[in-house]
Motif scaffolding. Structure first.
Motif, mmCIF file in Angstrom:
data_model
loop_
_atom_site.group_PDB
_atom_site.id
_atom_site.type_symbol
_atom_site.label_atom_id
_atom_site.label_comp_id
_atom_site.label_asym_id
_atom_site.label_seq_id
_atom_site.Cartn_x
_atom_site.Cartn_y
_atom_site.Cartn_z
ATOM 1 N N PHE A 163 -0.002 -1.447 0.289
ATOM 2 C CA PHE A 163 0.004 0.057 0.037
ATOM 3 C C PHE A 163 0.695 1.140 0.135
ATOM 4 O O PHE A 163 0.245 2.348 -0.376
ATOM 5 N N LEU A 164 2.216 1.444 0.298
ATOM 6 C CA LEU A 164 2.826 2.098 0.781
ATOM 7 C C LEU A 164 3.769 2.624 -0.754
ATOM 8 O O LEU A 164 3.453 3.956 -1.299
ATOM 9 N N ASP A 165 3.882 1.255 -1.258
ATOM 10 C CA ASP A 165 4.240 2.174 -2.899
ATOM 11 C C ASP A 165 2.809 2.103 -3.492
ATOM 12 O O ASP A 165 3.560 2.427 -4.907
ATOM 13 N N LYS A 166 2.330 1.507 -3.596
ATOM 14 C CA LYS A 166 1.203 1.617 -4.714
ATOM 15 C C LYS A 166 -0.866 1.693 -4.614
ATOM 16 O O LYS A 166 -1.010 0.551 -3.739
ATOM 17 N N PRO A 167 -1.096 2.771 -3.101
ATOM 18 C CA PRO A 167 -2.182 3.167 -2.588
ATOM 19 C C PRO A 167 -2.931 2.421 -3.274
ATOM 20 O O PRO A 167 -4.193 2.043 -2.818
ATOM 21 N N ASP A 168 -3.580 2.632 -4.624
ATOM 22 C CA ASP A 168 -4.315 2.027 -5.489
ATOM 23 C C ASP A 168 -4.239 0.198 -5.591
ATOM 24 O O ASP A 168 -4.856 -0.171 -6.552
ATOM 25 N N ILE A 169 -3.486 -0.305 -5.318
ATOM 26 C CA ILE A 169 -3.476 -1.753 -5.102
ATOM 27 C C ILE A 169 -4.775 -2.371 -5.437
ATOM 28 O O ILE A 169 -4.738 -3.654 -6.106
ATOM 29 N N ILE A 170 -5.477 -2.163 -4.550
ATOM 30 C CA ILE A 170 -7.113 -3.031 -4.473
ATOM 31 C C ILE A 170 -7.863 -2.895 -5.259
ATOM 32 O O ILE A 170 -7.888 -3.710 -6.150
ATOM 33 N N ASP A 186 -7.911 -7.682 -10.155
ATOM 34 C CA ASP A 186 -8.619 -8.278 -11.200
ATOM 35 C C ASP A 186 -10.229 -9.272 -10.682
ATOM 36 O O ASP A 186 -9.805 -9.112 -9.547
ATOM 37 N N SER A 187 -11.280 -8.419 -10.915
ATOM 38 C CA SER A 187 -12.823 -8.303 -9.484
ATOM 39 C C SER A 187 -12.444 -9.640 -9.615
ATOM 40 O O SER A 187 -13.384 -10.632 -8.594
ATOM 41 N N ASP A 188 -12.314 -11.033 -10.583
ATOM 42 C CA ASP A 188 -11.845 -12.304 -9.737
ATOM 43 C C ASP A 188 -11.862 -13.047 -9.306
ATOM 44 O O ASP A 188 -12.240 -14.181 -8.979
ATOM 45 N N TYR A 189 -11.157 -12.037 -8.446
ATOM 46 C CA TYR A 189 -9.808 -12.368 -7.284
ATOM 47 C C TYR A 189 -10.764 -11.863 -5.953
ATOM 48 O O TYR A 189 -11.497 -10.648 -5.704
ATOM 49 N N PHE A 190 -10.433 -12.379 -4.860
ATOM 50 C CA PHE A 190 -11.415 -11.594 -3.469
ATOM 51 C C PHE A 190 -9.835 -10.611 -2.593
ATOM 52 O O PHE A 190 -9.361 -11.267 -2.729
ATOM 53 N N VAL A 191 -10.118 -10.143 -2.212
ATOM 54 C CA VAL A 191 -9.468 -9.276 -1.743
ATOM 55 C C VAL A 191 -9.746 -9.543 -0.287
ATOM 56 O O VAL A 191 -10.601 -9.151 0.953
ATOM 57 N N VAL A 192 -9.014 -10.002 0.593
ATOM 58 C CA VAL A 192 -8.931 -9.761 2.027
ATOM 59 C C VAL A 192 -7.081 -9.260 2.730
ATOM 60 O O VAL A 192 -6.222 -8.761 2.803
ATOM 61 N N LEU A 193 -8.486 -7.564 3.120
ATOM 62 C CA LEU A 193 -7.227 -6.898 4.293
ATOM 63 C C LEU A 193 -7.483 -7.681 5.853
ATOM 64 O O LEU A 193 -8.390 -7.831 5.950
ATOM 65 N N LEU A 212 -13.876 -0.898 0.557
ATOM 66 C CA LEU A 212 -14.488 -2.255 1.449
ATOM 67 C C LEU A 212 -16.218 -1.381 1.573
ATOM 68 O O LEU A 212 -17.427 -1.903 1.685
ATOM 69 N N SER A 213 -16.495 -0.378 0.452
ATOM 70 C CA SER A 213 -17.763 0.432 0.412
ATOM 71 C C SER A 213 -18.483 -0.268 -0.718
ATOM 72 O O SER A 213 -19.235 0.033 -1.442
ATOM 73 N N ASP A 214 -17.111 -0.219 -2.159
ATOM 74 C CA ASP A 214 -17.773 -0.774 -3.362
ATOM 75 C C ASP A 214 -18.796 -2.209 -3.150
ATOM 76 O O ASP A 214 -17.796 -3.238 -2.647
ATOM 77 N N LYS A 215 -19.646 -2.246 -3.658
ATOM 78 C CA LYS A 215 -20.132 -3.532 -4.053
ATOM 79 C C LYS A 215 -19.657 -4.577 -4.518
ATOM 80 O O LYS A 215 -19.887 -5.145 -5.010
ATOM 81 N N GLY A 216 -19.034 -3.771 -5.454
ATOM 82 C CA GLY A 216 -18.366 -4.259 -6.653
ATOM 83 C C GLY A 216 -17.888 -5.506 -6.541
ATOM 84 O O GLY A 216 -16.687 -5.887 -7.485
ATOM 85 N N LYS A 217 -17.259 -4.520 -5.304
ATOM 86 C CA LYS A 217 -15.096 -5.711 -5.436
ATOM 87 C C LYS A 217 -15.402 -6.274 -4.166
ATOM 88 O O LYS A 217 -16.220 -5.572 -2.956
ATOM 89 N N GLU A 218 -15.056 -7.387 -3.983
ATOM 90 C CA GLU A 218 -15.184 -8.250 -3.016
ATOM 91 C C GLU A 218 -13.588 -8.459 -2.345
ATOM 92 O O GLU A 218 -12.949 -8.812 -2.370
ATOM 93 N N ILE A 219 -14.218 -7.757 -0.897
ATOM 94 C CA ILE A 219 -13.324 -7.346 -0.238
ATOM 95 C C ILE A 219 -13.268 -7.532 1.373
ATOM 96 O O ILE A 219 -14.877 -6.587 1.691
ATOM 97 N N VAL A 220 -12.798 -8.279 2.401
ATOM 98 C CA VAL A 220 -12.964 -8.500 3.624
ATOM 99 C C VAL A 220 -12.428 -7.900 4.749
ATOM 100 O O VAL A 220 -10.881 -8.241 3.899
ATOM 101 N N MET A 221 -12.669 -7.761 5.552
ATOM 102 C CA MET A 221 -11.158 -7.385 6.647
ATOM 103 C C MET A 221 -11.355 -8.678 7.437
ATOM 104 O O MET A 221 -12.266 -8.894 8.188
ATOM 105 N N GLU A 222 -9.723 -8.840 7.824
ATOM 106 C CA GLU A 222 -9.983 -9.827 8.618
ATOM 107 C C GLU A 222 -9.063 -9.692 10.058
ATOM 108 O O GLU A 222 -7.700 -9.113 9.562
#
Length: 138
Positions: free
Chosen positions: A8-15, A19-26, A62-72
């Motif tokens: 995130f420090l090198d690429k703040p917009d990494i999320i 690709d939307s085929d992958y989900f992101v876990v924060l 986290l507010s974007d309904k089109g992106k599957e992202i969860v905090m863990e």
């Protein structure tokens, strides 16, 4: 994808680059580290700006309904006995371990963390290599 703080420090917009085929876990630890960095005294204004941008992008994602992202939260009980359970990197690693059935990819430029992940059977990729795959796909 489980994303390390350094990415995130090198690429703040990494999320947005994933690709939307992958989900992101924060990992909650990553948010905690970024939050501490934004108030750090001896950091360059440019770096502070990237931290703030990363936090803004995370919040929007986290507010974007089109992106599957969860905090863990971390679960250090999943780590091997010899791993330091107080180490922030190991807490992030424990989040990836929670998702072993999903074949997680740990995105980090920290070679020590990459080595630990690979040793535990977790695929790991650096931001540099991830960026290369983006340019070959597009």
């Amino acid at each position: 994808y489980v994303i390390d703080t350094n990415v995130f420090l090198d690429k703040p917009d990494i999320i947005q680059a994933i690709d939307s085929d992958y989900f992101v876990v924060l990992s909650a630890k990553v948010l905690d580290e970024l939050d501490h960095l934004k108030v750090k005294k001896n950091m360059s204004p440019a770096r502070k700006k990237r931290v703030t941008k990363a936090l803004k992008n995370i919040s929007e994602s986290l507010s974007d309904k089109g992106k599957e992202i969860v905090m863990e939260d971390s679960d250090t009980r999943l780590l091997p006995k010899d791993f330091d359970r107080t180490c922030p990197d190991n807490k992030i690693l424990s989040v990836a371990l929670k998702f072993m059935d999903e074949n997680p990819i740990l995105l980090t430029s920290d070679y020590g963390l990459q080595a630990r992940a690979k040793g535990l059977g977790i695929k790991s990729i650096s931001l540099k290599d991830f960026t290369k795959t983006l340019t070959t796909i597009h």
